[in-house]
Design an enzyme around this catalytic site. Structure first.
Site, PDB file in Angstrom:
ATOM      1  N   GLU A  10       5.130   1.284  -8.928  1.00  0.00           N
ATOM      2  CA  GLU A  10       5.153   2.660  -9.411  1.00  0.00           C
ATOM      3  C   GLU A  10       5.527   2.727 -10.885  1.00  0.00           C
ATOM      4  OE1 GLU A  10       5.906   6.170  -6.462  1.00  0.00           O
ATOM      5  OE2 GLU A  10       7.790   5.698  -7.463  1.00  0.00           O
ATOM      6  N   HIS A  68       3.317 -19.604   6.816  1.00  0.00           N
ATOM      7  CA  HIS A  68       2.347 -19.697   7.902  1.00  0.00           C
ATOM      8  C   HIS A  68       1.331 -18.562   7.860  1.00  0.00           C
ATOM      9  CE1 HIS A  68       4.840 -22.829   9.862  1.00  0.00           C
ATOM     10  NE2 HIS A  68       5.830 -22.157   9.311  1.00  0.00           N
ATOM     11  N   LYS A  85       0.005  14.605  -3.395  1.00  0.00           N
ATOM     12  CA  LYS A  85       1.004  15.569  -2.927  1.00  0.00           C
ATOM     13  C   LYS A  85       0.421  16.984  -2.905  1.00  0.00           C
ATOM     14  CE  LYS A  85       5.103  13.084  -4.627  1.00  0.00           C
ATOM     15  NZ  LYS A  85       6.268  13.150  -5.546  1.00  0.00           N
TER      16      LYS A  85
END
Length: 532
Positions: free
Chosen positions: A292, A321, A435
């Protein structure tokens, strides 16, 4: 000997791993940019624009937080923390690192403080499941939103307020909440004034992702029993170290220069890989901080640059892994930071069993911690020998001091790296449109145009762009499933289904109840006691 935070960058340098490493000349060439970035950051600090660097040196918030925690009734044993992004990643990482791995399952005598439960995502399954296990009659709800307008957090607050009112009564409900928000603005600040809800302020000059050392992180930590003064002591020592003038004496300057050099050399993927389960959430916190802050469309002049590294959170040895194959043989586009812990604390000795088998004989007598550290050292060396630059940060142990230093150094590094890249590391304009579209869909006044625009967008037809797979209907549950025993780990006893004729294993024999006694009744309303 005290705690320490150390940085080893040998495996990232060309002198060690060859031409794929970061060249010393490239680091030297970044010196003037680092000097200029430090100067600009200092100017913004003096102007009051950014304040995270000063937080470790201010004891006043600690006094207020400790007074509040000391004044809570001891019968409040549960803390529900509602927040998302910077309002949850920091406190969750602190608690995961510094508390027992199964803190919520420990008996009260073994816990340093209260049990913490985090509500982050607006996922109904998680919200309902969490509220199923938290006894609200014994709970305090901490609602954290710096802006005061975060939809996910406000929705969870409304749900929790309603449930709490039903659990303790309308007169008591306000006393069971505490808000962490803007000092003047927002709905939480307004409701706090109307209902008398205790409130702690997030300083306006501290951004959400830099707020772990404000009440955002410190209040949940203190409620859980973490020593926040030790935490801030480590952060203060780190902040001081990040003001040293020399490149190899200043951890933030060296880390920032290495990552900026890697980015310019075509390595835009930056991995943080702790070799400790306790630090897994710290990698998630770093991921938000790095992404961000450094992913930006325009530079400080307004020119379009669309720049930024992609942070990856990994975990050693688990991701040996799953991801290390890519790191070792995939594109040369990564700089990897390994996070090590010198003293893991209580270790587990591996018994010397089955010595005739080569696969187990060499493990006998060693420890689980020794195995994990051997895998860390081997992975770092193998990557370096394959020309894959990596560096190692080592904490002497996972303590409040080392966690304070780790978080502070990464915040200082992020601010410096962003300024060296000539972007603003303290804004986040890219998340605002999403938003606003959400507000429109949810019916918030003033955002009707966003709803209309989104609905038109979703109606666009593209041939062969969607598909569906029809699945068979779920079969009815068989007799064994219907008769199975449910196990509630939080209460540590088996609960038989209503139709079960026998007592489940582990459940105590029933005792005669006093006449007229029903289910467990709610305790008397809990009120705050005065601090000592």
């Amino acid at each position: 000997m005290g705690d320490s935070w150390t940085l080893d960058v040998r495996n990232a340098l060309a002198e060690m791993i060859g031409p794929r490493g970061v060249d010393a000349a490239a680091l030297e060439a970044l010196g003037p940019a680092a000097d200029d970035a430090q100067r600009r950051l200092d100017e913004r600090r003096r102007a009051g624009e950014i304040g995270f660097s000063a937080l470790p040196f201010d004891p006043a918030p600690l006094d207020a937080l400790e007074t509040f925690v000391a004044g809570l009734d001891r019968r409040i044993t549960e803390v529900l923390v509602a927040g998302i992004g910077g309002s949850s990643l920091g406190p969750r990482a602190l608690c995961r690192a510094l508390l027992h791995r199964w803190n919520e399952l420990l008996p009260p005598a073994r816990r340093p403080g209260r049990r913490l439960w985090f509500l982050e995502n607006a996922d109904p399954a998680t919200v309902s499941a969490t509220l199923d296990v938290v006894d609200l009659r014994r709970a305090l709800v901490v609602v954290i939103t710096k802006s005061g307008g975060t939809a996910e957090t406000l929705a969870q607050w409304l749900v929790a307020w309603d449930r709490m009112a039903k659990a303790v009564g309308a007169r008591q409900v306000a006393s069971r909440f505490v808000f962490v928000t803007d000092p003047k603005r927002g709905v939480l600040r307004q409701v706090a004034g109307e209902r008398g809800v205790p409130t702690f302020a997030v300083p306006p000059e501290v951004g959400g992702r830099f707020s772990v050392f404000t009440p955002v992180g410190l209040l949940p930590a203190a409620l859980a029993g973490i020593d926040i003064r030790r935490l801030m002591s480590g952060a203060a020592a780190a902040a001081t170290a990040c003001r040293r003038p020399g490149r190899f004496e200043n951890p933030a300057r060296l880390l920032a220069a290495l990552h900026v050099a890697a980015l310019r050399a075509g390595r835009p993927i930056h991995v943080l890989m702790p070799y400790a389960d306790r630090l897994r959430d710290a990698a998630d916190w770093f991921r938000q901080l790095w992404a961000e802050s450094l992913g930006k469309r325009v530079d400080r002049s307004g020119a379009v640059v669309e720049v930024g590294p992609t942070p990856v959170a990994a975990l050693g040895a688990v991701d040996q892994h799953s991801q290390v194959q890519l790191y070792a043989e995939g594109p040369h586009d990564k700089l990897i930071t390994v996070l090590a812990v010198r003293d893991p604390g209580a270790d587990v000795r591996i018994p010397k069993l089955f010595p005739r088998h080569a696969e187990t004989a060499y493990l006998g007598g060693a420890t689980i911690g020794g195995l994990l550290d051997a895998e860390r050292r081997a992975t770092a060396a193998a990557l370096a020998r394959a020309g894959r630059p990596n560096l190692t940060i080592t904490l002497s142990a996972v303590t409040p001091e080392t966690m304070g230093a780790l978080f502070q150094i990464y915040e200082e590094t992020t601010a410096l790296a962003g300024t060296m890249m000539d972007i603003d590391p303290f804004d986040q304009p890219g998340v605002e449109e999403g938003k606003k579209l959400t507000f429109g869909l949810m019916g918030r006044p003033g955002f009707e145009d966003r709803k209309s625009a989104l609905e038109q967008w979703e109606k666009k037809e593209v041939p062969n762009a969607t598909l569906a797979v029809d699945l068979p209907a779920s079969p009815a549950a068989g007799p064994a499933a219907r008769a199975g025993t449910r196990l509630n780990l939080l209460r540590s006893k088996a609960i038989a289904p209503p139709t079960s004729p026998s007592r489940p294993v582990g459940e105590p024999r029933s005792r005669p109840r006093p006449k007229g006694r029903g289910a467990a009744s709610a305790p008397a309303p809990i009120t705050k006691r005065s601090p000592r």
